[in-house]
Design an enzyme around this catalytic site. Sequence first.
Site, PDB file in Angstrom:
ATOM      1  N   HIS A  86      -0.908  -1.154  -4.294  1.00 15.73           N
ATOM      2  CA  HIS A  86      -2.506  -0.722  -3.287  1.00 15.73           C
ATOM      3  C   HIS A  86      -2.172   0.816  -3.204  1.00 15.73           C
ATOM      4  O   HIS A  86      -1.300   1.407  -2.789  1.00 15.73           O
ATOM      5  CB  HIS A  86      -2.475  -1.100  -2.142  1.00 15.73           C
ATOM      6  CG  HIS A  86      -4.292  -1.126  -2.089  1.00 15.73           C
ATOM      7  ND1 HIS A  86      -5.155  -2.175  -2.127  1.00 15.73           N
ATOM      8  CD2 HIS A  86      -4.140  -0.636  -0.983  1.00 15.73           C
ATOM      9  CE1 HIS A  86      -5.738  -1.616  -1.522  1.00 15.73           C
ATOM     10  NE2 HIS A  86      -5.503  -0.735  -0.800  1.00 15.73           N
ATOM     11  N   ASP A 146      -6.892  -6.403   3.565  1.00 10.43           N
ATOM     12  CA  ASP A 146      -6.033  -4.768   3.774  1.00 10.43           C
ATOM     13  C   ASP A 146      -6.335  -4.629   5.349  1.00 10.43           C
ATOM     14  O   ASP A 146      -7.122  -4.432   5.896  1.00 10.43           O
ATOM     15  CB  ASP A 146      -7.355  -4.138   2.621  1.00 10.43           C
ATOM     16  CG  ASP A 146      -6.475  -2.222   2.506  1.00 10.43           C
ATOM     17  OD1 ASP A 146      -5.298  -2.149   3.501  1.00 10.43           O
ATOM     18  OD2 ASP A 146      -7.067  -2.084   1.693  1.00 10.43           O
ATOM     19  N   ASP A 158      -4.316   3.493  -2.553  1.00  8.80           N
ATOM     20  CA  ASP A 158      -5.604   4.255  -1.577  1.00  8.80           C
ATOM     21  C   ASP A 158      -6.460   5.601  -1.780  1.00  8.80           C
ATOM     22  O   ASP A 158      -5.636   6.874  -1.279  1.00  8.80           O
ATOM     23  CB  ASP A 158      -5.204   3.683   0.260  1.00  8.80           C
ATOM     24  CG  ASP A 158      -5.123   2.066   0.497  1.00  8.80           C
ATOM     25  OD1 ASP A 158      -6.217   1.612   0.045  1.00  8.80           O
ATOM     26  OD2 ASP A 158      -4.157   2.313   0.548  1.00  8.80           O
ATOM     27  N   SER A 164       0.649  -1.206   0.202  1.00  7.30           N
ATOM     28  CA  SER A 164      -0.169   0.291  -0.086  1.00  7.30           C
ATOM     29  C   SER A 164       1.018   1.321  -0.407  1.00  7.30           C
ATOM     30  O   SER A 164       1.413   1.565   0.850  1.00  7.30           O
ATOM     31  CB  SER A 164      -0.930  -0.150   1.079  1.00  7.30           C
ATOM     32  OG  SER A 164      -1.312   1.667   1.694  1.00  7.30           O
ATOM     33  N   MET A 168      -9.280   8.602  -0.146  1.00  5.47           N
ATOM     34  CA  MET A 168      -9.791   8.907   0.549  1.00  5.47           C
ATOM     35  C   MET A 168     -10.095  10.244   0.590  1.00  5.47           C
ATOM     36  O   MET A 168      -9.245  11.206   0.790  1.00  5.47           O
ATOM     37  CB  MET A 168      -8.899   8.485   2.361  1.00  5.47           C
ATOM     38  CG  MET A 168      -8.276   6.988   2.667  1.00  5.47           C
ATOM     39  SD  MET A 168      -7.156   7.210   3.986  1.00  5.47           S
ATOM     40  CE  MET A 168      -6.549   5.738   3.948  1.00  5.47           C
ATOM     41  N   MET A 193     -12.322  -6.022   4.552  1.00  6.77           N
ATOM     42  CA  MET A 193     -10.958  -4.529   5.598  1.00  6.77           C
ATOM     43  C   MET A 193     -10.916  -5.642   6.954  1.00  6.77           C
ATOM     44  O   MET A 193     -11.995  -6.443   7.613  1.00  6.77           O
ATOM     45  CB  MET A 193     -11.599  -3.731   5.356  1.00  6.77           C
ATOM     46  CG  MET A 193     -12.032  -2.840   4.520  1.00  6.77           C
ATOM     47  SD  MET A 193     -10.032  -2.208   3.903  1.00  6.77           S
ATOM     48  CE  MET A 193      -9.725  -1.816   4.929  1.00  6.77           C
ATOM     49  N   HIS A 223      -8.376   1.868  -4.871  1.00  5.49           N
ATOM     50  CA  HIS A 223      -9.155   1.147  -3.213  1.00  5.49           C
ATOM     51  C   HIS A 223      -9.767   2.989  -2.909  1.00  5.49           C
ATOM     52  O   HIS A 223      -9.546   3.486  -2.463  1.00  5.49           O
ATOM     53  CB  HIS A 223      -8.384   0.557  -1.797  1.00  5.49           C
ATOM     54  CG  HIS A 223      -9.134   0.413  -1.584  1.00  5.49           C
ATOM     55  ND1 HIS A 223      -8.917   0.523   0.045  1.00  5.49           N
ATOM     56  CD2 HIS A 223     -10.956   0.596  -0.908  1.00  5.49           C
ATOM     57  CE1 HIS A 223      -9.747   0.195   0.514  1.00  5.49           C
ATOM     58  NE2 HIS A 223     -10.850   0.303   0.847  1.00  5.49           N
ATOM     59  N   MET A 236     -11.891   5.075  -1.325  1.00  2.00           N
ATOM     60  CA  MET A 236     -13.077   4.690   0.044  1.00  2.00           C
ATOM     61  C   MET A 236     -13.363   6.330   0.447  1.00  2.00           C
ATOM     62  O   MET A 236     -13.091   7.692   1.182  1.00  2.00           O
ATOM     63  CB  MET A 236     -11.684   4.946   1.439  1.00  2.00           C
ATOM     64  CG  MET A 236     -11.043   3.297   2.070  1.00  2.00           C
ATOM     65  SD  MET A 236      -9.870   3.299   2.557  1.00  2.00           S
ATOM     66  CE  MET A 236      -8.796   3.486   1.003  1.00  2.00           C
TER      67      MET A 236
HETATM   68  C1  DX5 Z   1      -6.524   1.793   5.384  1.00  2.00           C
HETATM   69  C2  DX5 Z   1      -5.932   1.487   4.416  1.00  2.00           C
HETATM   70  C3  DX5 Z   1      -4.846   0.253   3.729  1.00  2.00           C
HETATM   71  C4  DX5 Z   1      -3.818   0.460   4.490  1.00  2.00           C
HETATM   72  C5  DX5 Z   1      -2.760  -0.831   5.430  1.00  2.00           C
HETATM   73  O1  DX5 Z   1      -7.260   2.574   5.082  1.00  2.00           O
HETATM   74  O2  DX5 Z   1      -6.963   0.868   3.208  1.00  2.00           O
HETATM   75  O3  DX5 Z   1      -3.948   0.196   2.630  1.00  2.00           O
HETATM   76  O4  DX5 Z   1      -2.947   1.603   4.009  1.00  2.00           O
HETATM   77  O5  DX5 Z   1      -2.170  -0.336   5.384  1.00  2.00           O
HETATM   78  P1  DX5 Z   1      -1.132  -0.820   6.746  1.00  2.00           P
HETATM   79  O6  DX5 Z   1      -0.743  -2.616   5.754  1.00  2.00           O
HETATM   80  O7  DX5 Z   1       0.086  -0.797   7.572  1.00  2.00           O
HETATM   81  O8  DX5 Z   1      -1.702  -1.555   7.704  1.00  2.00           O
HETATM   82 ZN    ZN Z   2      -6.590   0.062   1.297  1.00  2.00          ZN
END
Ligand code: DX5
Ligand code: ZN
Length: 227
Positions: free
Chosen positions: A44, A182, A46, A19, A48, A148, A77, A79
């Site tokens: 990956h 994840d 992320d 990630s 947000m 998740m 991903h 979110m």
């Molecule tokens: C959390 C993200 C993950 C996160 C994982 O909201 O979707 O992808 O970056 O990080 P670790 O592996 O450190 O939990």
């Molecule tokens: Zn993620």
Amino acid sequence: MGKPMITVPKPKEIAIAPSLLSADFCKLGAEVEDLTAAGADWLHFDVMDGRFVPNLSIGIPVLSCLRKCTKLPIDVHLMIVEPDSLLGAFAKAGADTLTVQAEACTHLHRTLQNIHALGCRAGVSLNPHTPIDLLEYVIDLMDFVLVMTVNPGFGGQSYIDACTAKIAQIRERYPELPIEVDGGIKFDTISRAAKAGANIFVSGSGVFSQPDYKVAIAQLKKLAADK
Ligand code: DX5
Ligand code: ZN
């Protein structure tokens, strides 16, 4: 969008998806080069929005840049609330997969159709509290599920053990479905998720906290394979 769709690793194939949230953004290009040399299977990414999750991260301009400097699949991903209006922009910027949070989609069936129409693989992500039943009527439109194992929003959180049973439940019900996990995936947790049936492992702090990414990825793969 004209490019071939990526192959999603089948349940018996193990893939590691670092990630980028835990990467050093001052040198993102170099981090991606290192991860590629280290054997990362997917990157990956992320996204947000400060609404679906209480945090902001990276988005379309960063994805466009990244697309120019890597051939690895970029696993996006989302979110974010109401993802539909942004799917086209993420696909155009170079996403290979688009995963939406089931909780954020009023019309999940239509959203998954839209993702495929854009030439991307479609993932459905479930928060830790979300039951698996909602997968039943969209399973034919899913390329994989994302379980998740933390509440989304931050890297570096602890693996929620109750989610292990959910992985096993999905594996039992859908033997052919690739399962991505994840959140909190590290040396001491990956075997639990693998044993339950996960095969694509997102790991942020689990990879980036290690001095040697190649050693870390190899070790994660070994632990997942050995279970
Ligand atoms: C959390 C993200 C993950 C996160 C994982 O909201 O979707 O992808 O970056 O990080 P670790 O592996 O450190 O939990
Ligand atoms: Zn993620």
